[in-house]
Design a protein around this motif. Structure first.
Motif, short mmCIF file in Angstrom:
data_model
loop_
_atom_site.label_atom_id
_atom_site.label_comp_id
_atom_site.label_asym_id
_atom_site.label_seq_id
_atom_site.Cartn_x
_atom_site.Cartn_y
_atom_site.Cartn_z
N GLY A 90 0.49 -1.31 0.05
CA GLY A 90 0.22 0.18 -0.11
C GLY A 90 1.01 1.25 -0.09
O GLY A 90 1.71 1.26 -0.31
N ASP A 91 0.25 2.51 0.32
CA ASP A 91 0.54 3.54 0.40
C ASP A 91 0.28 4.42 1.12
O ASP A 91 -0.97 3.75 1.56
CB ASP A 91 0.54 4.48 -0.69
CG ASP A 91 2.32 5.36 -1.60
OD1 ASP A 91 2.21 5.01 -0.57
OD2 ASP A 91 1.97 5.43 -2.09
N ALA A 115 -4.51 0.57 0.57
CA ALA A 115 -4.41 -0.54 -1.21
C ALA A 115 -3.49 -1.30 0.13
O ALA A 115 -2.50 -2.11 -0.79
CB ALA A 115 -3.56 0.36 -1.58
N MET A 116 -3.12 -1.32 1.54
CA MET A 116 -2.22 -2.43 2.04
C MET A 116 -3.13 -3.54 2.23
O MET A 116 -3.83 -3.99 1.77
CB MET A 116 -2.05 -2.02 3.66
CG MET A 116 -3.28 -2.22 4.54
SD MET A 116 -4.27 -0.30 3.78
CE MET A 116 -5.31 -0.65 4.99
N ASN A 117 -2.36 -4.85 2.27
CA ASN A 117 -2.64 -6.41 2.50
C ASN A 117 -2.92 -6.68 4.10
O ASN A 117 -3.54 -6.90 4.25
CB ASN A 117 -1.37 -7.30 2.06
CG ASN A 117 -1.20 -7.03 0.63
OD1 ASN A 117 -1.81 -6.62 -0.54
ND2 ASN A 117 0.13 -6.69 -0.34
N PHE A 191 -6.34 -7.45 5.03
CA PHE A 191 -7.86 -6.85 3.81
C PHE A 191 -7.46 -7.37 3.24
O PHE A 191 -6.73 -7.56 1.99
CB PHE A 191 -7.22 -5.43 3.87
CG PHE A 191 -6.54 -4.18 5.33
CD1 PHE A 191 -8.21 -3.15 5.91
CD2 PHE A 191 -5.25 -4.68 5.94
CE1 PHE A 191 -7.89 -2.80 6.68
CE2 PHE A 191 -5.65 -3.72 6.97
CZ PHE A 191 -6.46 -3.74 7.36
N ASP A 192 -8.60 -7.45 2.11
CA ASP A 192 -9.61 -7.45 0.88
C ASP A 192 -10.00 -6.46 0.60
O ASP A 192 -10.48 -5.60 0.83
CB ASP A 192 -10.07 -8.85 1.28
CG ASP A 192 -9.24 -10.09 1.67
OD1 ASP A 192 -7.96 -10.09 1.26
OD2 ASP A 192 -9.32 -10.91 2.66
N PHE A 193 -9.08 -6.33 -1.20
CA PHE A 193 -9.83 -5.14 -2.14
C PHE A 193 -11.12 -6.27 -2.51
O PHE A 193 -11.71 -7.35 -2.46
CB PHE A 193 -8.98 -5.29 -2.99
CG PHE A 193 -9.64 -4.47 -4.47
CD1 PHE A 193 -9.83 -2.76 -4.47
CD2 PHE A 193 -10.29 -5.03 -4.86
CE1 PHE A 193 -10.06 -1.93 -5.06
CE2 PHE A 193 -11.13 -4.47 -6.59
CZ PHE A 193 -10.48 -2.53 -6.63
#
Length: 208
Positions: A90-91, A115-117, A191-193
């Motif tokens: 992510g950022d 946007a992190m995993n 985390f899941d998109f």
């Protein structure tokens, strides 16, 4: 010639005290001497104090991470939030000065990690209350359903999570509180998109 006779008068006094007495006998031209007796001192045995109890082991410290922040932050309650750490992937972004409703500490929500995993941090084993802080501040999100993601906190699943819906609109703080137990020395969130990137503004881990 008539002789004069000088009669020396002797006086004798007896002084009796509670614990001692002194007897003196003096003539008219002799100085008296006195003896004083000090009262006996009682001997008191020193009390033996019980050994001090061993201090209880210190409780684990509270962990607070201000996601996306480049520097540590102290909130209005004097609580210190660490700069961004513990994330995989992510950022980060900061949005200084943005107005945030529903909180006394808006600074927490002026930065985010997106946007992190996952997020992982080492903590002592035990029970905690995890508080996850969210606010939808990205101008590209226009309404419910524009950002939806899922996350898992120590095995507890949160599916189809929509920050806009939870907070009741944009630029509003929302806190998700999750009781958890750590058994391997690590606290984890994955985390899941689903639609748009997952995001978070702050993480608190409070020992219970």
């Amino acid at each position: 010639m008539k002789r004069s006779t000088v009669v020396h008068t002797f006086s004798c006094g007896v002084i009796v005290g509670l614990l001692a007495f002194a007897t003196g006998c003096q003539t008219g031209d002799s100085s008296s001497s006195s003896v004083s007796v000090q009262p006996a001192q009682s001997t008191r045995s020193a009390a033996t104090s019980a050994p001090a109890a061993a201090p209880a082991a210190g409780a684990p410290a509270v962990v607070r991470v201000n996601a996306g922040a480049y520097e540590a932050y102290t909130n209005s309650n004097g609580e210190v939030w660490l700069a961004d750490k513990g994330f995989e992937g992510g950022d980060v972004i900061e949005r200084p000065g943005i107005q945030i409703a529903n909180t006394q500490n808006p600074e927490i929500y002026r930065s985010e990690h997106y946007a992190m995993n996952s997020f992982t941090i080492d903590v002592p084993n035990g029970k905690y209350l995890a508080k996850l802080h969210f606010a939808e501040t990205f101008e590209g999100i226009m309404g419910p359903g524009d950002r939806v993601f899922s996350f898992n906190v120590q095995g507890r699943e949160f599916k189809d999570f929509d920050v806009w819906v939870k907070a009741g609109g944009p630029n509003r703080a929302y806190v998700e509180s999750v009781p958890v137990e750590v058994t391997d020395g690590k606290f984890r969130i994955t985390f899941d998109f689903i639609a748009e990137n997952p995001q978070i503004n702050g993480i608190e881990l409070i020992p219970q």
